[in-house]
Design an enzyme around this catalytic site. Structure first.
Site, mmCIF file in Angstrom:
data_model
loop_
_atom_site.group_PDB
_atom_site.id
_atom_site.type_symbol
_atom_site.label_atom_id
_atom_site.label_comp_id
_atom_site.label_asym_id
_atom_site.label_seq_id
_atom_site.Cartn_x
_atom_site.Cartn_y
_atom_site.Cartn_z
ATOM 1 N N LYS A 80 -6.205 -10.273 -7.915
ATOM 2 C CA LYS A 80 -7.382 -10.272 -7.058
ATOM 3 C C LYS A 80 -8.427 -9.283 -7.585
ATOM 4 O O LYS A 80 -8.085 -8.206 -8.079
ATOM 5 C CB LYS A 80 -6.984 -9.892 -5.630
ATOM 6 N N LYS A 85 0.817 -1.219 0.000
ATOM 7 C CA LYS A 85 0.000 0.000 0.000
ATOM 8 C C LYS A 85 0.848 1.265 0.000
ATOM 9 O O LYS A 85 0.476 2.274 -0.591
ATOM 10 C CB LYS A 85 -0.958 0.000 1.201
ATOM 11 N N LYS A 115 -11.757 -3.066 -6.427
ATOM 12 C CA LYS A 115 -12.466 -1.866 -6.875
ATOM 13 C C LYS A 115 -11.516 -0.858 -7.508
ATOM 14 O O LYS A 115 -11.946 0.043 -8.237
ATOM 15 C CB LYS A 115 -13.217 -1.219 -5.712
#
Length: 344
Positions: free
Chosen positions: A207, A115, A210
């Site tokens: 994966k 991240k 969104k």
């Protein structure tokens, strides 16, 4: 050793645009666990702000996740549904755990590396330390089991490490305060079902997310029947027929993903799906998957839409759940303060 009540805790981040991966990887598991466990389900809005958020969108997303819980079949009267920020003890216990956890443990967390990317100096302290908050979420309720996807197993292992170190560091005080040999349980993972990790419809090695720029990579819970059908028919496949044995999916990620989705939606194993569709072409299989997905998902999307239009009802569910959660959380924090040595 202390006796711990069998209790499940899990949370979902309010990041908006809930999709099939969220539903199959988490929410359906939550619904199933209601039948066998005392459950606490949390919209983890404190976690959401570890990266920048639009405040108006965040509020809408908190309500959307709550609506998804309810629409999917979570019973907020029998179990506890709330949003994290309404129970201040989450942040309070997280600070205690910040002082128990070690920098080396957090440095090993792969999700922070992913991240934060290359510019880690610019990442927030919250993003670095949020596994301590996740441990606090679970251990505040002294939960014994946590339904997790494969990508969250490392964080649950850290929660166990923190619980164990707390129990060891304060062993004498825990015993002196009447809590036996251990205050916190070591929560166990619950990894259930065939679709714990739902992959992109455009790339079976990634994966479902969104954040993918292509909306065709995912099925959103808000999609209508025509959109669901279109996305499944456009889903990436390979030229071969479906195999009859599960071993035949080994090097075919897109086929494996679609078979896994069908199995999860229909309550079957992948082997059972292949027993029905092995040897058939993808057009036949996709038609069956369209019918199944539309039947299962459209009613949930419709109910979510109805619920999100009644913000007062959603907020009432969250407030009621937070009040119930707070009772358990307060009891834990009183005990933790006594164990640590705080005056309160």
């Amino acid at each position: 050793m202390a006796e711990f009540i069998p209790r499940v805790f899990s949370g979902v981040q309010p990041t908006g645009n809930l999709h099939l991966g969220n539903y199959l990887g988490a929410i359906t598991k939550f619904v199933d666990l209601q039948r066998t466990h005392d459950c606490i389900y949390c919209v983890v809005d404190l976690h959401a702000i570890t990266v920048p958020q639009d405040p108006r969108q965040l509020k809408a997303s908190i309500r959307e996740v709550t609506a998804a819980f309810l629409a999917a079949g979570i019973d907020a009267n029998q179990h506890i549904v709330f949003n994290q920020s309404q129970v201040a003890e989450h942040a309070e216990l997280a600070w205690v755990f910040n002082c128990v956890a070690r920098m080396g443990w957090l440095n090993r967390m792969t999700q922070f590396k992913e991240k934060a990317g290359k510019d880690r100096e610019n990442a927030s302290v919250g993003l670095f330390a949020y596994p301590c908050l996740m441990a606090a979420d679970i251990l505040l309720y002294r939960a014994t089991h946590v339904p997790v996807g494969e990508d969250q197993k490392q964080h649950l292992e850290l929660s166990r490490d923190i619980a164990q170190k707390f129990n060891l560091d304060f062993a004498e005080s825990i015993a002196a305060n009447g809590h036996g040999e251990a205050f916190f349980p070591l929560p166990a993972p619950l990894i259930q079902g065939v679709a714990t990790r739902v992959m992109s419809l455009r790339d079976g090695t990634k994966k479902m997310s969104k954040s993918d720029p292509s909306d065709n990579s995912r099925i959103n819970l808000s999609d209508d029947a025509d959109t669901i059908a279109q996305k499944i028919r456009k889903a990436k496949t390979d030229p071969d027929a479906l195999p009859s044995e599960i071993e035949g999916l080994g090097k075919r990620p897109e086929a494996d993903n679609l078979v896994g989705i069908f199995a999860a939606l229909n309550g079957q194993s992948k082997a059972e799906v292949l027993a029905d569709f092995g040897g058939r072409n993808f057009s036949t299989f996709k038609s069956a998957l369209v019918d199944l997905a539309v039947t299962k998902l459209v009613p949930i999307g419709t109910e979510m839409k109805r619920l999100t239009e009644d913000a007062r009802h959603i907020d009432g569910v969250l407030a009621q759940g937070a009040a119930r959660a707070r009772e358990i959380a307060r009891e834990t924090m009183v005990a933790v303060k006594d164990i640590v040595g705080f005056v309160h």
